[in-house]
Scaffold this active site. Structure first.
Site, mmCIF file in Angstrom:
data_model
loop_
_atom_site.group_PDB
_atom_site.id
_atom_site.type_symbol
_atom_site.label_atom_id
_atom_site.label_comp_id
_atom_site.label_asym_id
_atom_site.label_seq_id
_atom_site.Cartn_x
_atom_site.Cartn_y
_atom_site.Cartn_z
ATOM 1 N N SER A 250 0.687 -1.136 0.018
ATOM 2 C CA SER A 250 0.039 -0.005 0.045
ATOM 3 C C SER A 250 0.874 1.235 -0.083
ATOM 4 O O SER A 250 0.510 2.202 -0.525
ATOM 5 C CB SER A 250 -0.808 0.135 1.090
ATOM 6 O OG SER A 250 -1.840 -1.226 1.205
ATOM 7 N N THR A 251 2.086 1.290 0.547
ATOM 8 C CA THR A 251 2.871 2.485 0.882
ATOM 9 C C THR A 251 4.468 2.289 0.263
ATOM 10 O O THR A 251 4.825 1.167 0.284
ATOM 11 C CB THR A 251 2.676 3.034 2.386
ATOM 12 O OG1 THR A 251 3.536 2.048 3.100
ATOM 13 C CG2 THR A 251 1.282 3.211 2.720
#
Length: 573
Positions: free
Chosen positions: A12-13
């Site tokens: 996600s990041t």
């Protein structure tokens, strides 16, 4: 022939590591003597719907590979719409590829087969769990950030840093395990802060937003995205409360920061910006008092366009601001209206409407409605205040317990509970501040609605003064053309009233405000009229005898003769 594998990995990041998933995929291929063709990977939230990696994955066919291998279902998606997750898997199967998730290698979803009931239930449960986990992660991150931001409003949250600020390492940061002091801080950049003050001063001196941008660009200044300043970027800077020390996070107000712009200058600048939106300057030659309020039915603004007649004389029309866009013009076929008809017509109708008792009645009703909303918000503040008191009592109990117990484990437990209660209090206090801001906005609306002056002060006004009246009472003005010569001007007021004016621009035309009992259907662009059928006696009347009929411009002319309400001689005198 060895089976060909396409791996899929996602995090996600930027802070998360893709490599662990890639290693698991490589190990699986190696252990089973499979050929790993490619690993498609991406760093993007699983809640995002249009992802490049998924689009690339769905483009793979049996000509390229035999199976897709993913570490777990949540890598495919964390969307709340479980059906979207099932559709993604089904699309891969229809492309001729098997699907396998490494958290359950016993189950292979075979190409060209439909998911059975058990598969659908199993995958739906997993997809739902993945979505719930994402919500929990988001909530934890939000709560964690909010707690830290309430302790230190200068904490850097990873978003774009406003001009005049910079990011530095926090000297008090003590590592990931005890990271209540933020890792990075967003602090005032003294050199750029002077640029901000200069920009505010230009606006305060009456410089338009456009001219301010030109002045700033002449000095060689660039935005945080390293682009030239424009009217919009200057406007956003003036309206951003962070320069007045007020920072917001996820819609919540935070403790005050240092103020680059003091309160007095900040408040004056907001007034200057609103005036900038109305006109370029008081000496502007072709002033449009309806600027920011007059629209085309397509949603874009109507703007003044200079036209030249065959004899060389000039006049102005109000036409869609997208008029020069050939492609868009095919969609928006609304013709314009000459400004010397629109502007005096709107002023005549607004002035007459403000003198009607109906306007006062409607205003009183709207004020009452807003006051009811304010009462509800004040009740909500009382509820939140009560909740804060409960949390503070619990904090007092925990504080006392910490001083009395001697068991280390219990002390740590009570301290953690105390921090949790403290964070809840801080969050509730922020909510109260937000509600108070909302109440202030509603009260400001009441002041605006009640602030209009009447008869003696609505004569001999300049265009700038008319613009001020419009801003107080009007919601918007829209011109709906029926054909090149005919159309409806619809004036909407902030208190809910509406004027409809039928305009016929032919040589024997008219400008006719329609009766207040008429309304306008924006979807059909027709006038709606309530008709009651004739009755032989009052006793025979029923609701079924009431009809709501709609009339186009031509139908209106045939049925009502709008010329009977003509005010053209008063408007164009």
């Amino acid at each position: 022939m060895r089976k060909r594998i396409i791996g899929y990995a996602r995090v996600s990041t930027e802070k998360q590591d893709l490599e662990r998933q890639k290693i698991l995929i490589r190990e699986y291929c190696s252990n089973n003597n499979y050929d790993l063709v490619k690993i498609i990977s991406e760093k993007v939230s699983g809640a995002k719907k249009d992802r490049e990696s998924i689009n690339e994955l769905l483009a793979i066919t049996k000509e390229t590979a035999d199976m897709v291998v993913v570490s777990e279902l949540s890598r495919i998606s964390r969307e709340k719409e479980c059906l979207a997750v099932l559709n993604t898997i089904n699309d891969i199967l229809e492309n001729g590829l098997d699907v396998l998730f490494l958290d359950d290698t016993s189950k292979v979803y075979s190409a060209y087969t439909e998911l059975d009931v058990i598969d659908i239930i199993t995958l739906t449960v997993k997809a739902h769990s993945a979505a719930e986990e994402r919500d929990k992660i988001t909530a934890r991150m939000r709560t964690g950030k909010l707690t830290k931001l309430n302790i230190n409003p200068y904490m850097y949250t990873g978003s774009l840093v406003p001009y005049g600020f910079k990011v530095i390492d926090n000297p008090d940061y003590k590592g990931q395990k005890s990271n209540i002091p933020a890792r990075k801080l967003m602090v005032v950049d003294e050199s750029k802060a002077k640029d901000v003050q200069f920009i505010y001063q230009l606006v305060l001196n009456g410089t338009t937003l456009r001219d301010t941008a030109e002045e700033v660009n002449k000095l060689g200044l660039k935005t945080q995205l390293n682009k030239p300043f424009c009217e919009t970027s200057i406007s956003k800077m003036i309206k951003n409360p962070i320069y007045n020390g007020r920072r917001r996070f996820k819609g919540l107000n935070l403790p005050l920061m240092d103020k680059i712009i003091p309160d007095h200058d900040w408040n004056r600048a907001q007034i200057c910006v609103s005036q900038n939106q109305l006109f370029k300057g008081k000496a502007t030659k072709n002033f449009n008092p309806l600027k920011g309020l007059v629209f085309c039915p397509c949603g874009y603004a109507l703007m003044l366009h200079k036209m030249i007649r065959k004899d060389g004389s000039r006049y102005f029309t109000m036409t869609c601001c997208k008029k020069n866009d050939k492609e868009y013009r095919k969609k928006c076929r609304n013709s314009g209206i000459v400004s010397h008809v629109l502007l005096p017509t709107v002023w005549k109708c607004v002035k007459d409407t403000l003198l009607l008792s109906e306007y006062t009645t409607k205003t009183t009703s709207e004020v009452h409605r807003i006051n009811s909303i304010i009462e509800g918000l004040e009740d909500r503040i009382s509820e939140l205040t009560g909740a804060i008191d409960s949390h503070k009592k619990e904090m007092a109990r925990l504080s006392k317990a910490i001083t009395l117990v001697t068991v280390k484990g219990l002390i740590e437990q009570y301290e953690n509970e105390y921090v949790t209660e403290e964070a809840k209090v801080a969050e509730l206090e922020v909510k109260i501040n937000n509600i108070q801001d909302e109440i202030s906005n509603y009260k400001a609306n009441i002041t605006k609605i009640n602030s209009i002056t009447y008869n003696s002060q609505l004569v001999n006004l300049t265009d700038q003064e008319k613009a001020s009246v419009y801003q107080k009472v009007l919601s918007k003005v829209v011109y709906y053309s029926s054909d090149y010569f005919r159309g409806f001007i619809v004036i909407s007021y902030k208190n809910g009233l509406e004027n409809i004016i039928a305009v016929n621009k032919t040589t024997s035309g008219y400008i006719s405000p329609l009766p207040s009992s008429f309304s306008f259907n924006v979807d059909t662009r027709k006038v709606r009229v309530t008709i009651t059928k004739k009755q032989t006696s009052i006793k025979e009347f029923s609701l079924s005898d009431i009809e709501n009929l709609e009339y186009s411009f031509k139908e209106l002319e045939l049925n009502f003769n709008p010329k009977q309400w003509d005010i053209q001689s008063q408007v164009l005198q």
